[in-house]
Design a protein around this motif. Structure first.
Motif: not given
Lengths: 351, 615
Positions: B296-322
């Motif tokens: 979770g805390p890592g996801i929080s930090l990554m969210t800006e890049f996750i938005g970029l991945s969504y909008f710029a349409e770049i593949p990414a795999v994130i394994m979130n061990i909650q």
């Protein structure tokens, strides 16, 4: 970043390089930066360096963060893939791209806000990892796009356009890069094309992390009395270990003088600068010497330019990770997947 | 003297070990679980540990379950109480008629025991001190000695434990023999001084079959190897670190070129989570399969890049061990609490694909599939594990792989396609599925290059702030998300024996507890159809399931019923019809808990209406 593409026509007699490309083949879109911005001069130097090296433009990946400097990859190498990522994170994106395909040339373009503040960590870690790249910071000491706030490279005691005095110490990215183990470290001035072009060319040719800090006056917000990143201030405080040629647009000025001597050159705008060729005893292979030299001149308030340190035998992150020569992005299931037989053995070991 | 008849049960009980973190007990406790497996009896172990290195309490619970229930049961039939700090709580947690196993070297006042349990004292410290002089040996072998005593008390076959010790210390003869010696020290003492066996017993069976015993994180990492991941960038964070560590170990074993010895992978421990996801995005942009693992805390930090991945349409795999949040929360406790944070991660309008594996086998399959999905959809794919699956060994079906499988690299326009004159617009929806073509950097000297950016652009990747151009792009992203519905794993439905108006939705690690709870609910007379959601976006069968039932319970392990929120939000359903069943104390949800919560609600629904009562 612009709506306006450059006209495609060009003079048929344009000079060509070894690959048959002209300068035009290395250009990008028309810059939308302020007229006179130092960043455009850096763009011109990148174009010139790539032309001279006869690089295939499409074999370059140009990656940036956010800010005025990070817009510039749109203005050169129009046939290259560019990536304008997020603020301060160019180094990680470039690192990943480099890991995926070691065969391309990686140009990272950043600014002082991008690299010395929000991206300071990423700058540091990409350098210490030895990513094979040319990392150029277009350093104007100010946040241009948000209209004039200090960046972390702004000198203590310098003033903003609004008259505010900076009370924080400046970060010297060159000193940091040296400390972090960069294997190619240089500083230049955006207007000094004859110094900057060969530096960029050498950095591209270097295997490992190449770092060039380019002082690049901001014509809109940091070119006033009180700024230590203005044209005037830099002219007066430059102490070049190689050679210096300040250009404010227009044609380059050619000078011819002996090593170790100083020559005063009059610029297009009538200003005069003193050029000093590299000191005979300066050894760019001595990291400690470079750090001392830099610190000594920094204490005098002088900006040292030139190639400060290079390790000609350096290697890069791929060497450290011992990766295969084949680019990782070309590997497919037949070489990546261990297969069902191996999985059966793994299953058997888990009972 | 016990005033309750001791529990008598064969192959169906819960043993919990209470230890001190750092005492070296984990190895002995895990060996206990594995030894039962070797008897052919399924087990479901759970490590309950503190977020420190040494000194704080830790528990290891082994559910022995011939019936094969792999969720936590709740309650303890035998407590191996080795931690004085937690003694009172540990003793209180024993089921009436249960057993207390303790180190009886020092006498304990009778007030420290309960009358309704059977107390079994073994002078462990005295035995170890009389045998070993080295303090560390005393500590470590004490654990093996209690394992030996338990083997006698539970009537376990010592040869199977010896076999495990032999496998663990293969090639280290000195350690092997000394461990076997310690095992028999405890076993012999118990046989000579205690009434063996007790009411709890392990009897050989054949209920394990060909199933394997593996942690979800390790299985997911193996899935990444099989799925073709070549770049991994990560930053250590509990409970995800073992994903990257396992990936490293698997790669070292299976991913080196036999001729040159060089690595067909690159693993970077980033300076933080931001750099890790940045490396993943850079690598994926350049055509490599890349992933990161975090919590979770890592996801929080990554969210800006996750938005970029969504909008710029770049593949990414994130394994979130909650793990339990918010903020640092409880770093070593399990939850399913990042559903909303991941589904809509970053600013602006975003939607991300989530995969919910139920066990390590699905973690393997979904991890491998995540790379196909990421490249096909050119977006971020979240593999949503949690600590309960990720860091605990779970019995599951063997991992399977089809050797004929080729990776789905998605819509990549090659130099040949460009030469043919194919129109390349980076954000052109040529097939109507919302998914555009991309080119890798370096593809062609004059065609196919484009500028990737987080700013708005037109279909040909030209920067544009035109409102209509922006809206056109955003609509296409919605179309792409709709396309994803048919690409992600579909929900699995299981109907009750009799037609029912009630349903239950659940996902991920809740699965085994839910399966067991259904049986308990049937015993109470409640029939429920089940739908296990395996991915977001939700398949249309989720809406159908909701339409077919008056009330649907949504069982999940977080406070705010986040999956329910997502279902309501995405399906526009009346929230009253979705009944939240939540569990969020950081321990895994149990069948008992689910059955009680749903059963009580069902009983309430059957209350005679007031107007009938007064008429």
């Amino acid at each position: 970043m612009t709506y306006i593409a450059k006209p495609k026509f060009h003079h048929p007699g344009l000079k060509k390089n070894e690959l048959g490309y002209t300068h035009r083949d290395y250009e990008g879109k028309i810059s939308t930066l302020c007229a006179g911005c130092g960043h455009d001069s850096i763009t011109a130097s990148i174009i010139e360096a790539c032309y001279e090296l006869s690089i295939e433009p499409h074999r370059v990946a140009k990656i940036s963060g956010i800010g005025c400097s990070s817009k510039t990859p749109d203005y050169f190498l129009g046939n290259s893939h560019g990536f304008n990522s997020v603020h301060g994170r160019m180094p990680s994106v470039l690192t990943g791209a480099n890991l995926a395909n070691r065969d391309l040339i990686y140009l990272g373009v950043s600014g002082d806000g991008d690299s010395a503040s929000i991206g300071f960590g990423q700058f540091a870690h990409s350098i210490r990892r030895g990513v094979n790249m040319t990392y150029i910071v277009e350093n104007n000491g100010v946040y241009g796009l948000t209209k004039g706030q200090f960046s972390a490279t702004a000198d203590r005691g310098s003033k903003s356009k609004k008259g505010v005095t900076n009370t924080d110490n400046a970060i010297d990215l060159v000193a940091i890069a040296l400390q972090l183990g960069a294997t190619f470290v240089a500083r230049s001035f955006s207007g000094d094309k004859s110094q900057l072009v060969p530096l960029i060319a050498a950095a591209i040719g270097h295997k490992g992390a190449s770092f060039i800090d380019v002082i690049s006056p901001c014509i809109a917000f940091n070119n006033h009395a009180g700024s230590t990143k203005s044209f005037d201030y830099v002219r007066e405080h430059n102490d070049a270990v190689n050679r210096l040629d300040v250009l404010v647009g227009r044609d380059p000025i050619a000078v011819d003088y002996a090593p170790g001597t100083v020559q005063v050159v009059e610029q297009h705008d009538g200003s005069k600068i003193a050029l000093r060729k590299i000191d005979a005893d300066y050894d760019p292979h001595d990291r400690l010497g470079a750090q001392t030299f830099l610190a000594k001149h920094a204490a005098k308030g002088q900006i040292v330019t030139g190639l400060l340190y290079v390790d000609p035998d350096a290697d890069d992150l791929h060497a450290h990770l011992n990766t295969v020569e084949t680019p990782l992005n070309t590997l497919e299931a037949d070489t990546l997947c261990p297969g069902s037989a191996v999985l059966d053995k793994i299953n058997a070991s888990l009972r | 003297m016990s005033d309750k008849k001791p529990i008598s049960s064969v192959n169906d009980f819960v043993v919990r070990f209470a230890n001190v973190n750092g005492s070296g007990s984990a190895s002995a406790n895990e060996m206990f679980a594995r030894a039962i497996l070797r008897h052919g009896v399924p087990v479901s172990p759970r490590n309950i540990f503190p977020s420190n290195i040494q000194g704080l309490p830790t528990w290891y619970e082994v559910r022995v379950t011939e019936a094969g229930h792999l969720g936590a049961r709740g309650g303890v039939d035998m407590m191996v109480a080795m931690n004085p700090q937690t003694w009172d709580k540990d003793v209180a947690g024993i089921e009436p008629g249960g057993y207390l196993f303790y180190d009886s070297t020092k006498p304990m006042p009778s007030t420290k025991f309960r009358d309704d349990i059977t107390v079994i004292g073994v002078p462990l410290t005295a035995i170890t001190n009389s045998t070993y002089t080295d303090p560390r040996q005393r500590q470590l072998f004490k654990n093996i000695i209690y394992l030996g005593a338990l083997s006698a008390l539970l009537e376990m076959d010592p040869r199977l434990i010896e076999q495990l010790i032999g496998e663990q210390y293969k090639g280290k003869e000195k350690l092997l023999s000394s461990n076997v010696h310690a095992l028999h020290l405890g076993r012999d003492w118990a046989l000579q001084n205690l009434k063996c066996p007790i009411g709890l017993r392990v009897k050989k069976s054949d209920k394990v079959g060909d199933r394997i015993f593996i942690e979800g994180n390790s299985a997911a990492a193996l899935g990444a190897v099989y799925g073709g991941a070549t770049v991994c960038a990560w930053y250590p964070i509990t409970p995800s670190s073992s994903v990257a560590e396992a990936f490293t170990a698997h790669c070292k074993k299976y991913r080196h070129d036999p001729e040159t010895g060089k690595a067909k992978y690159a693993i970077v421990q980033g300076e933080d989570e931001l750099a890790s996801i940045g490396i993943v995005i850079g690598a994926s942009w350049n055509g490599a399969r890349a992933f990161t693992a975090t919590s979770g805390p890592g996801i929080s930090l990554m969210t800006e890049f996750i938005g970029l991945s969504y909008f710029a349409e770049i593949p990414a795999v994130i394994m979130n061990i909650q793990r339990a949040g918010p903020s640092t929360g409880m770093p070593t406790r399990t939850q399913q609490c990042d559903i909303i944070a991941c589904a809509y991660a970053s600013h602006g309008d975003t939607k991300h694909v989530l995969l919910f594996p139920e066990d390590p086998a699905e973690a393997f399959e979904f991890a491998a599939a995540a790379f196909d999905l990421a490249e096909r959809l050119q977006t971020t794919i979240f593999l949503m594990l949690d600590l309960d699956i990720g860091m605990n060994h779970r019995l599951c079906r063997p991992l399977k792989w089809d050797d004929a499988k080729q990776y789905d690299r998605g819509k990549v326009m090659t130099a040949e396609m460009l030469e043919e004159g194919r129109d390349f617009g980076r954000y052109l929806d040529v097939d109507g599925d919302g998914i555009p073509y991309r080119t890798y950097p370096g593809t062609h000297p004059t065609k196919g290059s484009y500028f990737t950016r987080g700013t708005s652009r037109d279909r040909y990747a030209r920067y544009s702030e035109e409102g209509s151009v922006y809206a056109d792009n955003m609509q296409r992203l919605v179309r792409k998300f709709e396309t994803a519905q048919d690409l992600v794993p579909r929900p699995l439905q299981a109907n009750a024996e009799r037609p029912t108006k009630y349903g239950v939705i659940y996902f991920g690690s809740t699965s085994p507890a839910m399966d067991e709870a259904i049986g308990l609910l049937e015993e109470r007379g409640h029939q429920l159809d089940r739908l296990r959601i395996r991915a977001f976006p939700f398949h249309s069968s989720v809406a159908s399931f909701l339409a077919e039932h008056d009330f649907v319970y949504v069982v999940e392990q977080n406070r705010d019923s986040q999956l329910r929120q997502l279902i309501v939000n995405e399906n526009g359903i009346d929230p009253v019809r979705l009944v939240p069943i939540v569990h969020y104390d950081g321990t895994p949800i149990t069948a008992r808990y689910i059955a009680k919560a749903i059963g009580d609600h069902q009983d309430h629904l059957k209350v005679t209406p007031l107007r009938k009562a007064v008429s």
